[in-house]
Motif scaffolding. Structure first.
Motif, PDB file in Angstrom:
ATOM      1  N   LEU A 196      -3.678   0.458   5.376  1.00 24.25           N
ATOM      2  CA  LEU A 196      -3.955   2.017   4.844  1.00 24.25           C
ATOM      3  C   LEU A 196      -4.110   2.894   6.235  1.00 24.25           C
ATOM      4  O   LEU A 196      -3.402   4.004   6.626  1.00 24.25           O
ATOM      5  CB  LEU A 196      -5.013   2.614   3.814  1.00 24.25           C
ATOM      6  N   HIS A 205      -5.481   0.970  -2.536  1.00 26.53           N
ATOM      7  CA  HIS A 205      -4.276  -0.338  -2.285  1.00 26.53           C
ATOM      8  C   HIS A 205      -5.032  -1.481  -1.656  1.00 26.53           C
ATOM      9  O   HIS A 205      -6.533  -2.106  -1.115  1.00 26.53           O
ATOM     10  CB  HIS A 205      -2.965  -0.568  -2.169  1.00 26.53           C
ATOM     11  N   SER A 212       1.105  -0.811   0.501  1.00 28.38           N
ATOM     12  CA  SER A 212       0.194  -0.312  -0.159  1.00 28.38           C
ATOM     13  C   SER A 212       0.559   1.465  -0.178  1.00 28.38           C
ATOM     14  O   SER A 212       1.897   1.520   0.431  1.00 28.38           O
ATOM     15  CB  SER A 212      -1.029   0.131   1.740  1.00 28.38           C
TER      16      SER A 212
END
Length: 532
Positions: A68, A63, A47
């Motif tokens: 995240l 992602h 990510s």
């Protein structure tokens, strides 16, 4: 020209939103194409995100949700650890208790300096997180059945792995000596460095076009815009308190289920998510850290927002997460947490959707497979006489949506990766995929059917250490509004002429010719099925 604008307006805001998101997406493309391991190159287990100079998230790529939502805590830990930064610095960390998730997820954070009349100016940070297929520990793949974090791999607190553009060779040598596949790790780390450097170049181009004042004004405006969207989303949810409890099958050390409880309280444009009542932290490593609990919460709320809403620091502002210390959703060190990032995050998501389904019965889908079906394996490849380490998660059934069937054979919720293609798998590892198909009729029945899981059979060519960390082998994915649950998953091993059912969490050594079959769960059904 755009660069001559004196204030933020709807057009410039959208241009900036797309430009910053494109930078994060390009970081991911660079990382994917530059990496060595199938887990990153093929499965895309990584990510990427951008932060401002104060460490506020300003943009991210589409992602992996569990990465995240927790990455801001990694950046915050780096800002605490270091008072100053220089161009070319890169901070590495994987410590779950200092902003990480679990040890295989290594985060690289690079300060972004732009040139302003010959002087460097810090405007933000580029960060990416990638799952490395081995970071040491007690079993290949670094996803062991552990009872403390020290058994799971090498722990990296925030350190400058590159300083002023130069690699810290002593630290890198120490890291590579503690992993089973150093060449692969070297290639993947270098790819992560390249991704962050790409972000720095693109940010310089934005400053050259817009100017630093416009850049920073749009950071603030995008954060405020995201906060307004989140507040509007919360206001559309009926005020009240909504409770739900669901359980993990076990912790891998006993057969006792491990419940996770939540109370979601909505008041106007504010929301509080309280995990009080969840099980105390356990011996096995299904414990997770608070950043993962927050990450799952942000993900679920993001699912209720418009598709084009930006995801940044403002999205989190109206949300309060209470995760009591010493529980399975906020464990104290030195608890093992390798499974918490992958399996417990999925159950937290299921619990949250179960609570929101009471407030939004015509919006929230039934439970998806609720597991990542983790497979870690390693040994010595007879073709090269070198150690190999394999890690993969596997898709399953998506929960049925209101009046719409769930998808089959897909990764859902906190996982957003691909399955390793058979050709790449067999090229990289001394194993063969001998069966790969949908698991028919594993989705729950209902007015809308849950999606079907997958069936994947692996045949081993060399003696191989294998660890399975899987869930929903006892506690089925729930249906909603009268829909039936999806089928539980199964793990089976064919060895010495006999097939036996394996536990959901198990470690064993496979012999050449053994066949491992993973059958992933189906999604729950939604609504009562019409009578036949």
């Amino acid at each position: 020209m755009v660069s001559q604008l004196n204030a933020v307006n709807p057009v410039s805001l959208e241009i900036f939103r797309c430009a910053l998101t494109a930078i994060a997406e390009e970081m991911g493309t660079v990382l994917m194409h530059s990496s060595y391991s199938p887990n990153i190159k093929e499965r895309r287990d990584f990510s990427c995100a951008l932060f401002d100079a104060d460490g506020r998230l300003i943009a991210q790529a589409a992602h992996i949700p569990v990465h995240l939502g927790s990455m801001p805590d990694s950046v915050a830990a780096a800002l605490v650890a270091f008072d100053t930064f220089a161009p070319g610095d890169i901070i590495a960390l994987n410590d779950p208790f200092l902003g990480g998730t679990h040890l295989p997820d290594i985060t690289l954070i690079a300060p972004i300096f732009v040139d302003l009349d010959g002087e460097p100016r810090l405007v933000g940070f580029a960060a990416n997180r990638a799952h490395h297929s081995d970071v040491g520990g007690m079993s290949p793949g670094s996803m062991p059945l552990a009872t403390e974090i020290y058994q799971e791999g090498i722990i990296i607190p925030p350190v400058k792995l590159w300083e002023a553009g130069l690699p810290n060779r002593a630290l890198l040598t120490l890291f590579y000596r503690n992993v089973r596949t150093p060449n692969e790790r070297r290639g993947d780390l270098t790819a992560q460095v390249a991704a962050n450097r790409t972000a720095a170049r693109r940010m310089q181009e934005l400053v050259n076009r817009w100017g630093i004042a416009q850049l920073e004004a749009h950071f603030d405006a995008l954060i405020a815009y995201a906060q307004r969207i989140t507040q509007a989303t919360i206001e559309a949810i009926p005020d009240g308190s909504y409770q739900f409890t669901d359980s993990l099958d076990d912790d891998g050390m006993s057969e006792s289920p491990v419940p996770i409880a939540v109370t979601v309280t909505v008041r106007g444009c504010q929301i509080t998510v309280d995990f009080t009542g969840s099980h105390p932290q356990v011996t096995g490593n299904i414990n997770t850290v608070a950043s993962v609990a927050r990450s799952a919460t942000y993900y679920v709320l993001r699912c209720l927002m418009p598709d084009d809403a930006p995801m940044n620091h403002g999205t989190f502002a109206p949300v309060t997460v209470i995760a009591p210390s010493g529980t399975v959703v906020n464990a104290r060190p030195p608890a093992g947490v390798a499974q918490g990032n992958v399996e417990t995050s999925q159950r937290i998501t299921d619990v949250l959707f179960g609570a929101f389904a009471q407030a939004l019965p015509d919006v929230v889908p039934a439970a998806s497979q609720g597991t990542m079906n983790n497979i870690a394996a390693g040994g010595v490849d007879h073709r090269t006489q070198q150690h190999f380490a394999y890690y993969e998660t596997m898709g399953g059934g998506m929960g049925a949506r209101p009046h719409l069937d769930g998808l089959s054979g897909v990764h859902t919720h906190m996982s957003n990766t691909l399955n390793t293609p058979i050709e790449a798998f067999e090229y990289a590892y001394p194993m063969r995929i001998t069966r790969y198909q949908l698991r028919d009729n594993s989705g729950g029945n209902g007015a809308a059917h849950g999606g079907d899981g997958l069936l994947r059979e692996i045949t081993f060519e060399v003696p191989t250490e294998v660890t399975l960390l899987t869930e929903r082998r006892r506690q089925a994915p729930y249906g909603l509004q009268g829909g039936e649950p999806g089928k539980c998953g199964e793990n089976r091993l064919y060895h010495a002429g006999q097939e036996k059912l394996l536990a959901g969490k198990v470690h064993f050594t496979a012999a050449p010719g053994d066949r491992l079959t993973i059958a992933s769960p189906g999604g729950g059904g939604w609504g009562k099925a019409d009578p036949v």
